[in-house]
Design a protein around this motif. Structure first.
Motif, PDB file in Angstrom:
ATOM      1  N   LYS A   1       0.855  -1.190   0.000  1.00  0.00           N
ATOM      2  CA  LYS A   1       0.000   0.000   0.000  1.00  0.00           C
ATOM      3  C   LYS A   1       0.890   1.239   0.000  1.00  0.00           C
ATOM      4  O   LYS A   1       1.367   1.677   1.050  1.00  0.00           O
ATOM      5  CB  LYS A   1      -0.935  -0.012   1.223  1.00  0.00           C
ATOM      6  N   PHE A   2       1.135   1.774  -1.198  1.00  0.00           N
ATOM      7  CA  PHE A   2       1.978   2.967  -1.278  1.00  0.00           C
ATOM      8  C   PHE A   2       1.742   3.674  -2.612  1.00  0.00           C
ATOM      9  O   PHE A   2       1.243   3.099  -3.579  1.00  0.00           O
ATOM     10  CB  PHE A   2       3.460   2.613  -1.131  1.00  0.00           C
ATOM     11  N   HIS A   3       2.124   4.959  -2.645  1.00  0.00           N
ATOM     12  CA  HIS A   3       2.266   5.743  -3.876  1.00  0.00           C
ATOM     13  C   HIS A   3       3.666   6.351  -3.844  1.00  0.00           C
ATOM     14  O   HIS A   3       4.143   6.758  -2.774  1.00  0.00           O
ATOM     15  CB  HIS A   3       1.235   6.869  -3.958  1.00  0.00           C
ATOM     16  N   ALA A   4       4.312   6.463  -5.002  1.00  0.00           N
ATOM     17  CA  ALA A   4       5.673   6.992  -5.023  1.00  0.00           C
ATOM     18  C   ALA A   4       5.931   7.755  -6.310  1.00  0.00           C
ATOM     19  O   ALA A   4       5.600   7.281  -7.405  1.00  0.00           O
ATOM     20  CB  ALA A   4       6.690   5.863  -4.880  1.00  0.00           C
TER      21      ALA A   4
ATOM     22  N   VAL B   1      -5.984   4.493   0.401  1.00  0.00           N
ATOM     23  CA  VAL B   1      -5.195   3.255   0.319  1.00  0.00           C
ATOM     24  C   VAL B   1      -4.167   3.206   1.440  1.00  0.00           C
ATOM     25  O   VAL B   1      -3.882   2.138   2.001  1.00  0.00           O
ATOM     26  CB  VAL B   1      -4.491   3.179  -1.054  1.00  0.00           C
ATOM     27  N   ILE B   2      -3.621   4.377   1.790  1.00  0.00           N
ATOM     28  CA  ILE B   2      -2.532   4.463   2.769  1.00  0.00           C
ATOM     29  C   ILE B   2      -3.153   4.531   4.165  1.00  0.00           C
ATOM     30  O   ILE B   2      -3.070   5.537   4.882  1.00  0.00           O
ATOM     31  CB  ILE B   2      -1.639   5.691   2.494  1.00  0.00           C
ATOM     32  N   SER B   3      -3.822   3.446   4.570  1.00  0.00           N
ATOM     33  CA  SER B   3      -4.544   3.435   5.842  1.00  0.00           C
ATOM     34  C   SER B   3      -4.747   2.010   6.307  1.00  0.00           C
ATOM     35  O   SER B   3      -4.527   1.053   5.556  1.00  0.00           O
ATOM     36  CB  SER B   3      -5.913   4.120   5.686  1.00  0.00           C
TER      37      SER B   3
ATOM     38  N   LEU C   1       4.992   5.054  -9.331  1.00  0.00           N
ATOM     39  CA  LEU C   1       4.599   3.693  -9.023  1.00  0.00           C
ATOM     40  C   LEU C   1       3.579   3.731  -7.904  1.00  0.00           C
ATOM     41  O   LEU C   1       3.696   4.529  -6.964  1.00  0.00           O
ATOM     42  CB  LEU C   1       5.795   2.842  -8.597  1.00  0.00           C
ATOM     43  N   SER C   2       2.592   2.851  -8.003  1.00  0.00           N
ATOM     44  CA  SER C   2       1.542   2.809  -6.996  1.00  0.00           C
ATOM     45  C   SER C   2       1.133   1.364  -6.772  1.00  0.00           C
ATOM     46  O   SER C   2       1.028   0.582  -7.722  1.00  0.00           O
ATOM     47  CB  SER C   2       0.325   3.633  -7.463  1.00  0.00           C
ATOM     48  N   CYS C   3       0.943   1.013  -5.525  1.00  0.00           N
ATOM     49  CA  CYS C   3       0.403  -0.300  -5.175  1.00  0.00           C
ATOM     50  C   CYS C   3      -0.857  -0.039  -4.353  1.00  0.00           C
ATOM     51  O   CYS C   3      -0.782   0.316  -3.174  1.00  0.00           O
ATOM     52  CB  CYS C   3       1.404  -1.118  -4.382  1.00  0.00           C
ATOM     53  N   PRO C   4      -2.030  -0.141  -4.972  1.00  0.00           N
ATOM     54  CA  PRO C   4      -3.254   0.335  -4.324  1.00  0.00           C
ATOM     55  C   PRO C   4      -3.974  -0.682  -3.463  1.00  0.00           C
ATOM     56  O   PRO C   4      -5.126  -0.492  -3.121  1.00  0.00           O
ATOM     57  CB  PRO C   4      -4.117   0.728  -5.528  1.00  0.00           C
TER      58      PRO C   4
END
Length: 530
Positions: free
Chosen positions: A411-414, A488-490, A430-433
């Motif tokens: 779970k990240f955005h970059a 997503v970041i939760s 890059l994003s992993c949702p």
């Protein structure tokens, strides 16, 4: 007033300790290094981070630990001579097993060098140490039953198999009989035992109901430390289930009598806000709060009655909370205690401070269990901006460095400076949702070519909305990519609250999956909640 939470952002499982007129809250850090964060206060209103004691491989090495494992529920205590810290290093989350190893370390000064640890047991997690008035020490921990029907991130009640008690000393370790002294109430998921003694009673507080919205602080008492323990008349001291206030998910805390004779209890809490799909999410993770309690008929009760903790609680003095302010880190001195990194005690392999810069050595990916060059600080506000500036010369798309909003490996955005075939150096995203089931990786934005020289990156977060920006030289900030889903970041992102129970971070990252260890120089980092 004491304004809850007293520790904003990811500060779960607050162990509450008094030494004279000094007060301490020690909180879980899970897979983030160094392990355990200890905060200090003299007025219960304002708290300062003073120590992260598990700071070397001899005390903690979490390489390989899954997300949301590592340090669960430390217990900080003082026996009149020195501090004692009990902690668990959890090596597995999913499936029937937990593999939770329990240790004790000690130190005369809370911010000193803590001793090499004593290994205690591995029968379950959430251990604590009780110092009885006869000088004996007692070790209590939750017992984990891998034969229970619960598996995965949300075990059924049967896997939480009661609270174990056994005598312990530094000279002999665990000695004498071990007994399961408390099965918990019908709320189940009984964990986080803490013992204290008052007026001839031994009191046992536990956390029940899991890490979500049914969480509770449960209380029981006995005339004998071995039990039997009778439950509180209302079973629970705190629980926010079925309430509609801003404070939710209350549970897992510890009692302290103040030096002026009043009484407080710590607790963890969540502050859910509306998400993009109409549901609720907690971007700040599980935070730490305090509530005032009173004694009646040898039982603790919330001062104001009921079970629901308040946002504002009477404080012992006229101290007022210090307002939050923007923070700028320039890396000319020691790395601020605000920053942590995942899992590894071998810091020299992932970063160093050099000539006013934080130099990250690109290591494994943002999806690694082992060695990530990711240095980040907690998100402490629903809205904030963070920015950094880096100099990085990648030679392949396998090398990337930049700014990330990060919860865990899935779970990240970059926004990353990398190298794109046909473009050269470019800004990529890059994003992993979501962390289940595929750990799928997406690229929400097309690469943007970059000129030579440093690149400034910024992210603005407004509740469930997030936007990256970039600039070079004296140019204006330009948005990069689309507006992203910050929910997503939760805790609730991906698999949800019972499988993810840490908190959101924002920070600097460098990765080099080619194995060549390409370095990125970050010259500043800022966090602005205003």
């Amino acid at each position: 007033m004491i304004v809850n939470p007293v520790l904003k952002g990811f500060n779960a499982d607050p162990s509450f300790c008094r030494v004279g007129e000094d007060y301490y809250l020690a909180v879980s850090t899970f897979e983030w290094y160094p392990g355990v964060r200890i905060h200090h206060s003299r007025d219960l209103v304002n708290w300062t981070l003073v120590s992260m004691p598990l700071d070397r491989a001899g005390l903690l090495d979490m390489r390989g630990n899954p997300d949301s494992c590592g340090i669960w529920a430390p217990c900080l205590s003082h026996d009149g001579d020195k501090f004692w810290l009990v902690y668990t290093d959890v090596k597995r989350l999913d499936g029937a097993f937990k593999d939770a190893h329990n240790y004790i370390t000690t130190c005369e000064a809370v911010d000193g060098r803590w001793s090499d640890p004593w290994y205690v047991n591995s029968s379950g997690f959430d251990p604590s140490l009780f110092h009885d008035d006869d000088g004996r020490k007692w070790f209590v921990n939750q017992q984990w039953n891998h034969r229970g029907p619960g598996t995965g991130g949300n075990p059924a009640h049967a896997s939480f198999d009661g609270i174990l008690l056994q005598e312990w000393s530094p000279e002999t370790g665990l000695t004498g009989p071990v007994k399961n002294i408390y099965p918990g109430t019908d709320r189940g998921l009984t964990e986080a035992p803490h013992l204290f003694k008052r007026n001839g009673y031994y009191y046992l507080t536990t956390a029940e109901g899991g890490t979500g919205y049914k969480h509770a602080v449960t209380m029981a008492r006995s005339r004998d430390i071995w039990g039997p323990y009778e439950d509180h008349p209302q079973k629970h001291l705190m629980c926010a289930e079925d309430s509609d206030g801003p404070i939710q998910r209350t549970g897992h805390g510890q009692y302290v009598e103040t030096h002026w004779g009043e009484h407080y209890h710590s607790f963890l809490m969540g502050r859910p806000i509306p998400g993009p799909d109409g549901g609720r999410f907690c971007p700040l993770g599980r935070e730490a709060g305090l509530e005032k309690v009173v004694w009646k008929d040898d039982w603790l009760w919330l001062e104001h009655g009921g079970l629901v903790a308040r946002e504002q609680v009477p404080a012992p003095t006229d101290a007022t909370p210090v307002p939050d302010a923007a923070v700028d880190y320039d890396f000319t001195g020691p790395l601020s205690l605000d920053f942590q990194w995942p899992r590894t005690p071998e810091t020299d392999r992932i970063f160093r401070l050099e000539d006013g810069a934080l130099v990250l050595t690109g290591r494994e990916s943002l999806g690694s269990f082992f060695e990530q060059a990711l240095v980040a600080r907690r998100q402490e506000h629903f809205t904030y901006a963070a920015e950094t500036e880096l100099d990085f010369a990648p030679e392949t798309y396998q090398q990337a460095a930049g700014l990330t909003t990060y919860y865990n490996r899935g779970k990240f955005h970059a926004a990353l400076v990398s190298h794109e075939p046909g473009l050269g150096r470019a800004l990529t995203m890059l994003s992993c949702p979501g962390d289940w089931p595929e750990y799928r990786l997406t690229q929400p934005a097309d690469p943007v070519p970059l000129a030579e020289g440093p690149v400034a990156l910024k992210v603005t977060v407004d509740r469930h909305r997030q936007q990256f920006h970039y600039r070079q030289g004296d140019g204006d900030w330009a948005p990069f990519g689309p507006e992203l889903d910050a929910s997503v970041i939760s805790d609730e992102g991906g698999r949800g609250e019972h499988a993810s129970f840490t908190g959101a971070f924002v920070g600097m990252v460098a990765m080099d999956t080619s194995g060549r260890g390409r370095e990125a120089r970050f010259t500043r980092f800022g966090y602005d909640p205003t």
